[in-house]
Write an enzyme that holds these catalytic residues in place. Sequence first.
Site, PDB file in Angstrom:
ATOM      1  N   LYS A  67    -132.112   6.360 -10.227  1.00  9.63           N
ATOM      2  CA  LYS A  67    -133.439   6.362 -10.857  1.00  9.63           C
ATOM      3  C   LYS A  67    -134.174   5.111 -10.438  1.00  9.63           C
ATOM      4  O   LYS A  67    -133.552   4.091 -10.133  1.00  9.63           O
ATOM      5  CB  LYS A  67    -133.293   6.347 -12.388  1.00  9.63           C
ATOM      6  CG  LYS A  67    -134.514   6.843 -13.100  1.00  9.63           C
ATOM      7  CD  LYS A  67    -134.528   8.349 -13.098  1.00  9.63           C
ATOM      8  CE  LYS A  67    -135.612   8.916 -13.970  1.00  9.63           C
ATOM      9  NZ  LYS A  67    -135.290  10.308 -14.322  1.00  9.63           N
TER      10      LYS A  67
HETATM   11  N1  GLU Z   1    -137.342  12.920 -12.761  1.00 10.52           N
HETATM   12  C1  GLU Z   1    -136.715  14.188 -12.889  1.00 10.52           C
HETATM   13  C2  GLU Z   1    -135.507  14.082 -13.788  1.00 10.52           C
HETATM   14  O1  GLU Z   1    -135.424  13.201 -14.609  1.00 10.52           O
HETATM   15  C3  GLU Z   1    -136.421  14.836 -11.551  1.00 10.52           C
HETATM   16  C4  GLU Z   1    -135.470  14.108 -10.662  1.00 10.52           C
HETATM   17  C5  GLU Z   1    -135.362  14.671  -9.252  1.00 10.52           C
HETATM   18  O2  GLU Z   1    -135.942  15.710  -8.987  1.00 10.52           O
HETATM   19  O3  GLU Z   1    -134.705  14.031  -8.452  1.00 10.52           O
HETATM   20  O4  GLU Z   1    -134.627  14.889 -13.772  1.00 10.52           O
END
Ligand code: GLU
Length: 419
Positions: free
Chosen positions: A109
Amino acid sequence: MSGETRPKSAYEIALQQYDAVAEKLDIDSGTRELLRHPKTALEVAFPVRMDDGTVKVVTGYRVIHNTARGPGKGGIRYHPAVTFDEVKALAMWMTWKCAVVGIPFGGAKGGVVCNPKEMSQGEIERLTRRFTIEISGAIGPHRDIPAPDVYTNAQIMAWIMDTYSTNRGEFTPGVATGKPIPLGGSLGRNEATARGCVFTIRQAAKHLGIPMDRLRVAVQGYGNAGSIAASLLHADGCKIIAVSDSKGGAYCGKGLDPAKVLAHKKLTGSVVEAEGTEFISNADLLELECDVLVPAALENQITADNAPRMRAKVVAEAANGPTTPEADDILFDKGVMVIPDILANAGGVTVSYFEWVQNLMVYYWTEEEVNGKLEHIMNHSFAAVLDMAEKKKVHMRNAAYMLAISRVAEAAKLRGIYP
Ligand code: GLU
């Protein structure tokens, strides 16, 4: 010491959730300890030239929690309240999310401390391009693949992809997902988080024996996940009785029209005072009498304080980390079915996986194919988690963690330790 207790940080909560399950699983102590830590945690600070000629120094983070099952995967959020600790929690949750739906990624993240609502497009672009360079050693189509999250979008992914590709001298669409369609984005990705969440709500309703057109739904948060979930549920015949955003909420007992509320938000900046609705606070929305509550905003919304007063039958977590472990236990005892974030909102990363696959093979699917594959994965994962919860007599979060942690630990064990 005063009697006051400091609220737990997101990372403390993520560890508490992990420890509670991991210590009961048959995994060796080394692997168990390893999975408590991020593999790589990068903090960067960099200058951004603002439109008025001044320079702002901005802090950003990219955390890769684990790569045992594949490259790191997870969004980047732009928010003034982002902390390193929060990004570490979100990265860990991504590891479990990818594992619970069985897609071949680890967890990661990113976050940048900024307020995009107060920045021009030019400022957001310069910030994004410089942040991409600062983390360019960590990301890559086979290393770690960013995507949108809170207050980031397809345009920002386009800038990340362009900056990375330009610097490498190679078109590299697989470095980010959630891109615009003309740049290798996948059809269906924009709606995928909400669509995946709706698939889990359909399964929950079926399990509880309630037809979709009898459901009364409240949605907290009206961004990509919340607003699209509201309109998909409305199309399924559900009655959307309340929605909200960071400024407050809009309530209508007879049911509101999500498209009209979205138009009002586009015009005024908020859902508050949308035609035919009464004001409701975010706190009151969470305690509304309804069948399904969809938290689609930030962490730490459902706590030991408000959980005892909640009246929803199902909580479908479109947001990451909206419920504390104490609230989980309270809701479980009350018989509320909580569809945990790592399952309920996994549709986004699942279609990110499809986007990445399409980028790598340079061959693109129709929206029907994408949605069909998504439905299959969501329904299959929901059934596996529910089955585990019933067998082990635990709530669905712990069941999802059992499946996820076992899969990651197995991969780590098979890979072994280098050297
Ligand atoms: N931000 C989204 C999540 O928390 C998508 C993450 C992604 O597609 O890599 O799952």
